[in-house]
Design a protein around this motif. Sequence first.
Motif, PDB file in Angstrom:
ATOM      1  N   VAL A   1       0.837  -1.206   0.000  1.00  0.00           N
ATOM      2  CA  VAL A   1       0.000   0.000   0.000  1.00  0.00           C
ATOM      3  C   VAL A   1       0.870   1.253   0.000  1.00  0.00           C
ATOM      4  O   VAL A   1       0.534   2.262  -0.614  1.00  0.00           O
ATOM      5  CB  VAL A   1      -0.937   0.000   1.230  1.00  0.00           C
ATOM      6  CG1 VAL A   1      -1.712   1.307   1.333  1.00  0.00           C
ATOM      7  CG2 VAL A   1      -1.910  -1.177   1.154  1.00  0.00           C
ATOM      8  N   ASN A   2       2.017   1.169   0.654  1.00  0.00           N
ATOM      9  CA  ASN A   2       2.906   2.321   0.782  1.00  0.00           C
ATOM     10  C   ASN A   2       3.672   2.625  -0.503  1.00  0.00           C
ATOM     11  O   ASN A   2       4.189   3.730  -0.660  1.00  0.00           O
ATOM     12  CB  ASN A   2       3.904   2.077   1.919  1.00  0.00           C
ATOM     13  CG  ASN A   2       4.500   3.362   2.453  1.00  0.00           C
ATOM     14  OD1 ASN A   2       3.778   4.286   2.781  1.00  0.00           O
ATOM     15  ND2 ASN A   2       5.823   3.415   2.537  1.00  0.00           N
ATOM     16  N   LYS A   3       3.748   1.667  -1.425  1.00  0.00           N
ATOM     17  CA  LYS A   3       4.478   1.877  -2.674  1.00  0.00           C
ATOM     18  C   LYS A   3       3.697   2.821  -3.579  1.00  0.00           C
ATOM     19  O   LYS A   3       2.478   2.691  -3.736  1.00  0.00           O
ATOM     20  CB  LYS A   3       4.712   0.545  -3.396  1.00  0.00           C
ATOM     21  CG  LYS A   3       5.779  -0.333  -2.744  1.00  0.00           C
ATOM     22  CD  LYS A   3       5.983  -1.612  -3.515  1.00  0.00           C
ATOM     23  CE  LYS A   3       6.622  -1.378  -4.865  1.00  0.00           C
ATOM     24  NZ  LYS A   3       8.035  -0.939  -4.775  1.00  0.00           N
ATOM     25  N   ARG A   4       4.388   3.750  -4.172  1.00  0.00           N
ATOM     26  CA  ARG A   4       3.727   4.732  -5.036  1.00  0.00           C
ATOM     27  C   ARG A   4       3.344   4.115  -6.376  1.00  0.00           C
ATOM     28  O   ARG A   4       2.272   4.383  -6.912  1.00  0.00           O
ATOM     29  CB  ARG A   4       4.642   5.939  -5.243  1.00  0.00           C
ATOM     30  CG  ARG A   4       3.933   7.113  -5.888  1.00  0.00           C
ATOM     31  CD  ARG A   4       4.710   8.390  -5.720  1.00  0.00           C
ATOM     32  NE  ARG A   4       3.949   9.541  -6.196  1.00  0.00           N
ATOM     33  CZ  ARG A   4       3.040  10.174  -5.466  1.00  0.00           C
ATOM     34  NH1 ARG A   4       2.782   9.760  -4.248  1.00  0.00           N
ATOM     35  NH2 ARG A   4       2.394  11.214  -5.953  1.00  0.00           N
ATOM     36  N   GLU A   5       4.247   3.302  -6.924  1.00  0.00           N
ATOM     37  CA  GLU A   5       3.979   2.685  -8.228  1.00  0.00           C
ATOM     38  C   GLU A   5       3.663   1.204  -8.048  1.00  0.00           C
ATOM     39  O   GLU A   5       4.416   0.472  -7.402  1.00  0.00           O
ATOM     40  CB  GLU A   5       5.195   2.848  -9.153  1.00  0.00           C
ATOM     41  CG  GLU A   5       5.485   4.288  -9.537  1.00  0.00           C
ATOM     42  CD  GLU A   5       6.656   4.386 -10.509  1.00  0.00           C
ATOM     43  OE1 GLU A   5       7.150   3.317 -10.931  1.00  0.00           O
ATOM     44  OE2 GLU A   5       7.064   5.505 -10.836  1.00  0.00           O
ATOM     45  N   GLU A   6       2.559   0.767  -8.631  1.00  0.00           N
ATOM     46  CA  GLU A   6       2.159  -0.635  -8.554  1.00  0.00           C
ATOM     47  C   GLU A   6       2.884  -1.449  -9.624  1.00  0.00           C
ATOM     48  O   GLU A   6       2.983  -1.037 -10.776  1.00  0.00           O
ATOM     49  CB  GLU A   6       0.650  -0.768  -8.765  1.00  0.00           C
ATOM     50  CG  GLU A   6      -0.176  -0.281  -7.619  1.00  0.00           C
ATOM     51  CD  GLU A   6      -1.650  -0.583  -7.846  1.00  0.00           C
ATOM     52  OE1 GLU A   6      -2.112  -1.651  -7.423  1.00  0.00           O
ATOM     53  OE2 GLU A   6      -2.317   0.266  -8.468  1.00  0.00           O
ATOM     54  N   ARG A   7       3.387  -2.586  -9.228  1.00  0.00           N
ATOM     55  CA  ARG A   7       3.993  -3.507 -10.188  1.00  0.00           C
ATOM     56  C   ARG A   7       3.459  -4.910  -9.920  1.00  0.00           C
ATOM     57  O   ARG A   7       3.304  -5.317  -8.764  1.00  0.00           O
ATOM     58  CB  ARG A   7       5.517  -3.510 -10.070  1.00  0.00           C
ATOM     59  CG  ARG A   7       6.197  -2.203 -10.431  1.00  0.00           C
ATOM     60  CD  ARG A   7       7.701  -2.401 -10.488  1.00  0.00           C
ATOM     61  NE  ARG A   7       8.204  -3.047  -9.275  1.00  0.00           N
ATOM     62  CZ  ARG A   7       9.436  -3.525  -9.141  1.00  0.00           C
ATOM     63  NH1 ARG A   7      10.290  -3.450 -10.158  1.00  0.00           N
ATOM     64  NH2 ARG A   7       9.824  -4.097  -8.009  1.00  0.00           N
ATOM     65  N   HIS A   8       3.205  -5.622 -10.994  1.00  0.00           N
ATOM     66  CA  HIS A   8       2.741  -6.998 -10.852  1.00  0.00           C
ATOM     67  C   HIS A   8       3.757  -7.836 -10.086  1.00  0.00           C
ATOM     68  O   HIS A   8       3.388  -8.693  -9.270  1.00  0.00           O
ATOM     69  CB  HIS A   8       2.498  -7.610 -12.243  1.00  0.00           C
ATOM     70  CG  HIS A   8       2.266  -9.084 -12.214  1.00  0.00           C
ATOM     71  ND1 HIS A   8       1.049  -9.641 -11.870  1.00  0.00           N
ATOM     72  CD2 HIS A   8       3.113 -10.130 -12.441  1.00  0.00           C
ATOM     73  CE1 HIS A   8       1.143 -10.966 -11.908  1.00  0.00           C
ATOM     74  NE2 HIS A   8       2.377 -11.283 -12.250  1.00  0.00           N
TER      75      HIS A   8
ATOM     76  N   VAL B   1      -1.058  10.868  -0.323  1.00  0.00           N
ATOM     77  CA  VAL B   1      -0.592  12.266  -0.236  1.00  0.00           C
ATOM     78  C   VAL B   1       0.737  12.362   0.513  1.00  0.00           C
ATOM     79  O   VAL B   1       1.064  13.415   1.058  1.00  0.00           O
ATOM     80  CB  VAL B   1      -1.655  13.150   0.462  1.00  0.00           C
ATOM     81  CG1 VAL B   1      -2.890  13.274  -0.401  1.00  0.00           C
ATOM     82  CG2 VAL B   1      -2.029  12.586   1.835  1.00  0.00           C
ATOM     83  N   LYS B   2       1.498  11.277   0.529  1.00  0.00           N
ATOM     84  CA  LYS B   2       2.722  11.273   1.337  1.00  0.00           C
ATOM     85  C   LYS B   2       3.794  12.220   0.797  1.00  0.00           C
ATOM     86  O   LYS B   2       4.712  12.584   1.523  1.00  0.00           O
ATOM     87  CB  LYS B   2       3.276   9.856   1.465  1.00  0.00           C
ATOM     88  CG  LYS B   2       3.758   9.236   0.170  1.00  0.00           C
ATOM     89  CD  LYS B   2       4.297   7.831   0.434  1.00  0.00           C
ATOM     90  CE  LYS B   2       4.806   7.180  -0.840  1.00  0.00           C
ATOM     91  NZ  LYS B   2       5.327   5.827  -0.583  1.00  0.00           N
ATOM     92  N   GLU B   3       3.684  12.632  -0.478  1.00  0.00           N
ATOM     93  CA  GLU B   3       4.650  13.575  -1.041  1.00  0.00           C
ATOM     94  C   GLU B   3       4.304  15.022  -0.687  1.00  0.00           C
ATOM     95  O   GLU B   3       5.115  15.922  -0.880  1.00  0.00           O
ATOM     96  CB  GLU B   3       4.703  13.413  -2.569  1.00  0.00           C
ATOM     97  CG  GLU B   3       5.043  12.009  -3.050  1.00  0.00           C
ATOM     98  CD  GLU B   3       6.391  11.527  -2.576  1.00  0.00           C
ATOM     99  OE1 GLU B   3       7.288  12.378  -2.397  1.00  0.00           O
ATOM    100  OE2 GLU B   3       6.560  10.307  -2.379  1.00  0.00           O
TER     101      GLU B   3
ATOM    102  N   GLN C   1      -1.082  15.859   3.727  1.00  0.00           N
ATOM    103  CA  GLN C   1      -1.092  14.677   4.591  1.00  0.00           C
ATOM    104  C   GLN C   1      -1.462  15.062   6.022  1.00  0.00           C
ATOM    105  O   GLN C   1      -2.227  14.347   6.690  1.00  0.00           O
ATOM    106  CB  GLN C   1       0.284  14.004   4.562  1.00  0.00           C
ATOM    107  CG  GLN C   1       0.310  12.649   5.271  1.00  0.00           C
ATOM    108  CD  GLN C   1       1.676  12.008   5.218  1.00  0.00           C
ATOM    109  OE1 GLN C   1       2.642  12.578   5.722  1.00  0.00           O
ATOM    110  NE2 GLN C   1       1.772  10.830   4.616  1.00  0.00           N
ATOM    111  N   ARG C   2      -0.960  16.196   6.490  1.00  0.00           N
ATOM    112  CA  ARG C   2      -1.274  16.661   7.842  1.00  0.00           C
ATOM    113  C   ARG C   2      -2.771  16.944   7.989  1.00  0.00           C
ATOM    114  O   ARG C   2      -3.384  16.620   9.012  1.00  0.00           O
ATOM    115  CB  ARG C   2      -0.458  17.913   8.161  1.00  0.00           C
ATOM    116  CG  ARG C   2      -0.597  18.389   9.605  1.00  0.00           C
ATOM    117  CD  ARG C   2       0.216  19.658   9.843  1.00  0.00           C
ATOM    118  NE  ARG C   2      -0.234  20.744   8.999  1.00  0.00           N
ATOM    119  CZ  ARG C   2      -1.297  21.515   9.285  1.00  0.00           C
ATOM    120  NH1 ARG C   2      -1.995  21.302  10.389  1.00  0.00           N
ATOM    121  NH2 ARG C   2      -1.630  22.489   8.485  1.00  0.00           N
ATOM    122  N   ARG C   3      -3.362  17.557   6.942  1.00  0.00           N
ATOM    123  CA  ARG C   3      -4.797  17.866   6.992  1.00  0.00           C
ATOM    124  C   ARG C   3      -5.634  16.581   7.002  1.00  0.00           C
ATOM    125  O   ARG C   3      -6.623  16.483   7.740  1.00  0.00           O
ATOM    126  CB  ARG C   3      -5.190  18.744   5.800  1.00  0.00           C
ATOM    127  CG  ARG C   3      -4.649  20.161   5.873  1.00  0.00           C
ATOM    128  CD  ARG C   3      -5.355  21.082   4.890  1.00  0.00           C
ATOM    129  NE  ARG C   3      -5.207  20.640   3.500  1.00  0.00           N
ATOM    130  CZ  ARG C   3      -4.204  21.007   2.713  1.00  0.00           C
ATOM    131  NH1 ARG C   3      -3.244  21.803   3.194  1.00  0.00           N
ATOM    132  NH2 ARG C   3      -4.139  20.576   1.473  1.00  0.00           N
TER     133      ARG C   3
END
Length: 296
Positions: free
Chosen positions: A68-75, A274-276, A281-283
């Motif tokens: 879930v934490n990964k920004r880009e999904e890969r098979h 919104v981690k970037e 993210q704070r809101r």
Amino acid sequence: MPSLKEKTARGLLWGGLNNGVQQVLNLLFGIFLVRELTPSDYGMVGMLAVFSVIATTLQESGFTAALVNKREERHEDYNAVFWFSILMSFGLYIFLFICAPLIARYYHNSNLIPLARYSFIGFVLSAMGTAQSAVLFKHMMVKQRAISQITALIISGCIGVSMAYNGFSYWGIATQNLVYVGVTTLLYWYFSPWRPTLNINLNPLREMFGFSSKLLATNIFSHVNYNLFSIILGRYYNTRDVGFYDQAYKWSSMGGLFILGTINSVAQPALSCVKEDYEHQRRVFTKLMFFTCGLS
């Protein structure tokens, strides 16, 4: 395309509905079961719970949250987690199958040997849906998870009550748990668009392990802490005492589990989107905190 706010609100709605319905169903099935079962029946299953939850934690190893934490999904990432969970769960099952007599000896109860070997099938079934669960979790498909879990609870609850009324005692509880995990896993496969392939490559796990290992250590500590008293009661007292303690703890913690389950269904996916952007993210985090306080 729904905005993050809409997806989070919808996720919280379905998360609350899912947890609320499950609490009510657990209450209804629980009333029927306690009329037919004894505290010792619950204690038999309760003494094995720590082994099942730790095995489940090890086969998942925090990789669901890491995906879930990964920004880009890969098979390849999902495929690596899927096959890792399968291989780890089979290895753990063989180990615990062999250790079942030692577990029974620790508790001074030989009836635990066949029950342990039967109950431990649950984490093997769970392993088959680890990657599918991660897909649903990452994309905040809370509605699909809710349908899966509620359906599984209804089916498993009916089977558990039927077996209890027919005199299967603690075998009914164990079967109810297995059916719940099996049906949930099957429905996760149905709702998830992702499918594994046979090219087994575990290398993608290396970049996720730094994140997942911290969750793994935390979860194992939490599960041991949660089940420690049952282990002590089972060793120095009897199954009846374990049954009383486990059921009392279960019913007293239902309110907290309802709130925790509702928030956890969307918190990490929403924050990872919104981690970037720290301010965004704070809101999001602040709004989740206000919602949690209000719900509490």
